[in-house]
Write an enzyme that holds these catalytic residues in place. Structure first.
Site, PDB file in Angstrom:
ATOM      1  N   GLY A 151       2.692   2.347  -2.549  1.00  0.00           N
ATOM      2  CA  GLY A 151       2.722   2.979  -3.861  1.00  0.00           C
ATOM      3  C   GLY A 151       3.702   2.348  -4.848  1.00  0.00           C
ATOM      4  O   GLY A 151       4.064   2.975  -5.838  1.00  0.00           O
ATOM      5  N   LYS A 152       4.111   1.098  -4.618  1.00  0.00           N
ATOM      6  CA  LYS A 152       5.032   0.431  -5.541  1.00  0.00           C
ATOM      7  C   LYS A 152       4.397   0.269  -6.919  1.00  0.00           C
ATOM      8  O   LYS A 152       4.949   0.695  -7.929  1.00  0.00           O
ATOM      9  CB  LYS A 152       5.432  -0.956  -5.008  1.00  0.00           C
ATOM     10  CG  LYS A 152       6.223  -0.933  -3.729  1.00  0.00           C
ATOM     11  CD  LYS A 152       6.583  -2.338  -3.281  1.00  0.00           C
ATOM     12  CE  LYS A 152       5.392  -3.197  -2.904  1.00  0.00           C
ATOM     13  NZ  LYS A 152       4.613  -2.702  -1.770  1.00  0.00           N
ATOM     14  N   SER A 153       3.204  -0.350  -6.934  1.00  0.00           N
ATOM     15  CA  SER A 153       2.558  -0.597  -8.225  1.00  0.00           C
ATOM     16  C   SER A 153       2.187   0.708  -8.911  1.00  0.00           C
ATOM     17  O   SER A 153       2.233   0.805 -10.133  1.00  0.00           O
ATOM     18  CB  SER A 153       1.307  -1.457  -8.056  1.00  0.00           C
ATOM     19  OG  SER A 153       1.644  -2.656  -7.412  1.00  0.00           O
ATOM     20  N   TYR A 154       1.838   1.698  -8.117  1.00  0.00           N
ATOM     21  CA  TYR A 154       1.489   2.993  -8.703  1.00  0.00           C
ATOM     22  C   TYR A 154       2.655   3.534  -9.521  1.00  0.00           C
ATOM     23  O   TYR A 154       2.475   4.036 -10.624  1.00  0.00           O
ATOM     24  CB  TYR A 154       1.102   3.984  -7.603  1.00  0.00           C
ATOM     25  CG  TYR A 154       0.623   5.319  -8.126  1.00  0.00           C
ATOM     26  CD1 TYR A 154      -0.706   5.511  -8.470  1.00  0.00           C
ATOM     27  CD2 TYR A 154       1.514   6.374  -8.291  1.00  0.00           C
ATOM     28  CE1 TYR A 154      -1.151   6.719  -8.963  1.00  0.00           C
ATOM     29  CE2 TYR A 154       1.085   7.596  -8.787  1.00  0.00           C
ATOM     30  CZ  TYR A 154      -0.245   7.765  -9.131  1.00  0.00           C
ATOM     31  OH  TYR A 154      -0.678   8.960  -9.624  1.00  0.00           O
ATOM     32  N   GLY A 203       0.799  -1.221   0.000  1.00  0.00           N
ATOM     33  CA  GLY A 203       0.000   0.000   0.000  1.00  0.00           C
ATOM     34  C   GLY A 203       0.832   1.272   0.000  1.00  0.00           C
ATOM     35  O   GLY A 203       0.300   2.366   0.127  1.00  0.00           O
ATOM     36  N   GLY A 258       5.243  -6.848  -0.534  1.00  0.00           N
ATOM     37  CA  GLY A 258       5.272  -5.884   0.569  1.00  0.00           C
ATOM     38  C   GLY A 258       6.372  -6.211   1.560  1.00  0.00           C
ATOM     39  O   GLY A 258       6.569  -7.363   1.918  1.00  0.00           O
TER      40      GLY A 258
HETATM   41  P1  ADP Z   1       1.637  -1.186  -3.377  1.00  0.00           P
HETATM   42  O1  ADP Z   1       1.795  -1.675  -4.764  1.00  0.00           O
HETATM   43  O2  ADP Z   1       2.902  -0.712  -2.756  1.00  0.00           O
HETATM   44  O3  ADP Z   1       0.918  -2.170  -2.484  1.00  0.00           O
HETATM   45  P2  ADP Z   1      -0.182   0.710  -4.581  1.00  0.00           P
HETATM   46  O4  ADP Z   1       0.677   1.186  -5.676  1.00  0.00           O
HETATM   47  O5  ADP Z   1      -1.251  -0.259  -4.916  1.00  0.00           O
HETATM   48  O6  ADP Z   1       0.703   0.128  -3.392  1.00  0.00           O
HETATM   49  O7  ADP Z   1      -0.782   2.010  -3.896  1.00  0.00           O
HETATM   50  C1  ADP Z   1      -1.771   1.981  -2.884  1.00  0.00           C
HETATM   51  C2  ADP Z   1      -2.788   3.083  -3.131  1.00  0.00           C
HETATM   52  O8  ADP Z   1      -2.177   4.373  -3.031  1.00  0.00           O
HETATM   53  C3  ADP Z   1      -3.414   3.031  -4.513  1.00  0.00           C
HETATM   54  O9  ADP Z   1      -4.782   3.270  -4.402  1.00  0.00           O
HETATM   55  C4  ADP Z   1      -2.724   4.108  -5.285  1.00  0.00           C
HETATM   56  O10 ADP Z   1      -3.561   4.652  -6.265  1.00  0.00           O
HETATM   57  C5  ADP Z   1      -2.384   5.133  -4.214  1.00  0.00           C
HETATM   58  N1  ADP Z   1      -1.130   5.828  -4.560  1.00  0.00           N
HETATM   59  C6  ADP Z   1       0.098   5.314  -4.452  1.00  0.00           C
HETATM   60  N2  ADP Z   1       1.043   6.191  -4.844  1.00  0.00           N
HETATM   61  C7  ADP Z   1       0.381   7.299  -5.227  1.00  0.00           C
HETATM   62  C8  ADP Z   1       0.777   8.562  -5.736  1.00  0.00           C
HETATM   63  N3  ADP Z   1       2.062   8.849  -5.943  1.00  0.00           N
HETATM   64  N4  ADP Z   1      -0.175   9.474  -6.007  1.00  0.00           N
HETATM   65  C9  ADP Z   1      -1.472   9.176  -5.809  1.00  0.00           C
HETATM   66  N5  ADP Z   1      -1.924   8.003  -5.347  1.00  0.00           N
HETATM   67  C10 ADP Z   1      -1.025   7.063  -5.039  1.00  0.00           C
HETATM   68 MG    MG Z   2       1.235  -3.557  -5.566  1.00  0.00          MG
END
Ligand code: ADP
Ligand code: MG
Length: 536
Positions: A112-115, A110, A260
């Site tokens: 923001g890795k995938s983001y 959560g 994670g």
């Molecule tokens: P992870 O892959 O690390 O588990 P995600 O990439 O799924 O995390 O991000 C978790 C949530 O936070 C998502 O809903 C994503 O849209 C939001 N988020 C992450 N990074 C950003 C960012 N830089 N700006 C806006 N929203 C973000």
């Molecule tokens: Mg992810």
């Protein structure tokens, strides 16, 4: 990348999520300039300061455009475009130059890795933009004597097993094998590698991979945040010379979305969960140990040689080149801005701090096709001789020589095939793929179904559960499959009970029953109220 061959490290802080907002979390991160990240201990107010190649503020200072894009409203905010320009552009330039590149994202679930790596909807991440740009540039640079080839593969490492995400064939029991090539390093045997002709095709492949990832998650009662996903692009530039002869530049780009990094809490880890936690920690802990060993050995400055424990996990075997070998490497450390995540965030910042001292040694991968073929032929003659001579007498040795021979032969065949042949072979495999999708859409129009939400937004809207007429149980997989409710043959249930498996923190072993009477209405009952249920 402009920094010699050190791993380039970027930290990125995301906005508060809903949970953090409802809990009125305090902001503990500050980024006073491009390189610096400061974290404040919420208990003592003590500050710790770190410097990286980039510190990306994506916490606030943006607004959502009509098309969903998060656009900066002040200069402090780093949007997806900015991150691509800083990091993705370098990846592309290196790919054209014939270097291997790796980009991996580290951080708790959560964060923001995938983001950053994949992105969501119109906020495209580095992977899709790199692919899009690559094909754009290929079109621009197309010349008569040049041939460009792009291949993609996608895999997942879960519980130390490698799963191919670009095939629907069930994986072999222990997962795909990781082997070591004497020159090229570790690789995954029999991994699907698909030739692609354009961005749309890559996009379809990513979608397909993501879908297969969900299926795996469903069957294994796992959540995707515990698996590592590796997306690999191979980019070949072949140039033929007048009067015969050809040379090839090759670049492998590995884009890695790590599991994670949070430590498994003691609560709620039992049975398989516990095993899973330990094994995944093994992969991530080994990554931590590898980074520490590399950090220490580089600090020792040519002093005593430290053993780097790459072989202790599948992940570090496959990242060996990215971390200590032939690759230009970038790490994105994703962090939460909130006080409640202070400990995890600090540990991520420390991890990233160690990573920045690591040096890799990228070289341009260029060869003369003719010469490479000749060398392979010569080596094969040598191998055949050794096999006939009985090797060193052991079966193991003979087996190893045979394998090497088979691999060389495969490599030669691939080299001799033309691009058109490869594309045609791929196309012939996929007749029917499109109709499957259309069939699914048609079925969705006629049948009651559930369409998923997922804790991982990348998997939302991907799984469809159809609800047939009659009763359908919802719950956790293993428990539904208990002999109390199903008749077994081997370990497969033979009775016709309908069930939907869901995983997640608050899902009960037997959670609910969906009753579909006539395809007009579905009634949902808590499982505990339907005790007479499922008698065969
Ligand atoms: P992870 O892959 O690390 O588990 P995600 O990439 O799924 O995390 O991000 C978790 C949530 O936070 C998502 O809903 C994503 O849209 C939001 N988020 C992450 N990074 C950003 C960012 N830089 N700006 C806006 N929203 C973000
Ligand atoms: Mg992810």
């Amino acid at each position: 990348m402009g920094k010699g061959d050190s791993i380039l490290v970027a930290v990125r802080v995301r906005p508060f999520n809903d949970r953090e907002k409802t809990r009125n979390c305090k902001l503990v991160i500050e980024m006073p300039d491009e390189g610096t990240t400061v974290i404040r201990d919420p208990k003592t107010n003590e500050e710790k300061r770190f410097t990286y190649d980039h510190s990306y503020w994506s916490h606030d200072g943006f607004s959502e455009k009509k098309n969903g894009y998060f656009e900066p409203t002040d200069a402090h905010y780093a949007d997806q475009k900015r991150v691509f320009e800083d990091l993705g552009r370098g990846v592309l330039a290196n790919a054209w130059a014939g270097y291997n590149c790796s980009l991996f994202a580290y951080g708790q679930t959560g964060s923001g890795k995938s983001y950053s790596i994949v992105g969501f909807k119109n906020n495209k991440g580095i992977v899709p933009i790199v692919c899009e740009e690559l094909f754009k540039q290929i079109t621009e640079k197309k010349k008569k004597n040049m041939q460009f080839e792009v291949f993609v593969s996608m895999m997942e490492i879960y519980c130390e097993k490698v799963r191919d995400l670009l095939t629907t064939t069930p994986p072999p029991k222990g997962g795909l094998k990781v082997r070591e090539h004497p020159k090229n390093g570790f690789y995954v045997e029999n991994l699907t590698t698909v030739p692609v002709n354009g961005f749309k095709e890559i996009e379809t492949k990513i979608e397909e991979g993501t879908k297969n990832r969900t299926i795996a998650a469903t069957q294994m009662n796992a959540t995707s945040s515990r698996a590592h996903t590796i997306f690999k692009i191979t980019f070949n530039q072949k140039s033929s010379k007048q009067g015969g002869g050809a040379s090839m530049k090759k670049s492998e780009i590995n884009l890695v979305d790590l599991a994670g990094s949070e430590r498994q809490s003691a609560a709620g880890t039992e049975g398989d969960r516990l095993k899973e936690g330990i094994v995944i920690n093994q992969s991530l802990t080994t990554l931590g140990r590898v980074i520490k060993a590399l950090h220490d050995s580089q600090k020792a400055n040519g002093g005593k040689k430290t053993q780097i424990p790459y072989r202790d996990s599948v992940l570090t075997c496959l990242l060996k080149n990215a971390l200590g070998g032939n690759s230009k490497t970038i790490m994105i450390a994703a962090i939460s801005p909130a006080d409640i995540n202070y400990e995890e965030t600090l540990s991520t910042l420390r991890f990233a701090d160690r990573a920045k001292s690591i040096k890799t040694n990228a070289v341009v991968n260029e060869n003369q096709t003719e010469r490479a073929l000749r060398e392979l032929r010569e080596e094969n003659l040598r191998l055949q001789g050794q096999i006939q001579g009985g090797g060193d007498g052991s079966n193991e040795e003979i087996e190893k020589l045979r394998q090497q021979l088979a691999e060389n032969q495969k490599e030669m065949e691939e080299m001799e095939k033309s691009w058109q042949q490869k594309i045609a072979e791929e196309a012939s495999k996929h007749i029917g793929g499109a109709s499957e999708k259309a069939e699914m859409e048609a079925k969705k129009k006629k049948m009651c179904h559930l369409w998923n939400l997922n804790e991982d937004p990348a998997l939302t809207n991907v799984i469809v559960h159809f609800i047939p007429i009659g009763d359908t149980v919802v719950g956790k997989w293993l428990e539904i499959y208990s002999p109390k409710y199903f008749h077994f043959k081997g370990n497969k249930p033979t009775s016709s009970g309908n069930f939907i498996q869901m995983s997640g923190l608050s899902i009960l072993p037997q959670h609910a029953v969906l009753k579909n009477g006539n395809n007009n209405a579905v009634h949902l009952h808590p499982y505990s109220e339907v005790s007479f249920f499922l008698i065969f």
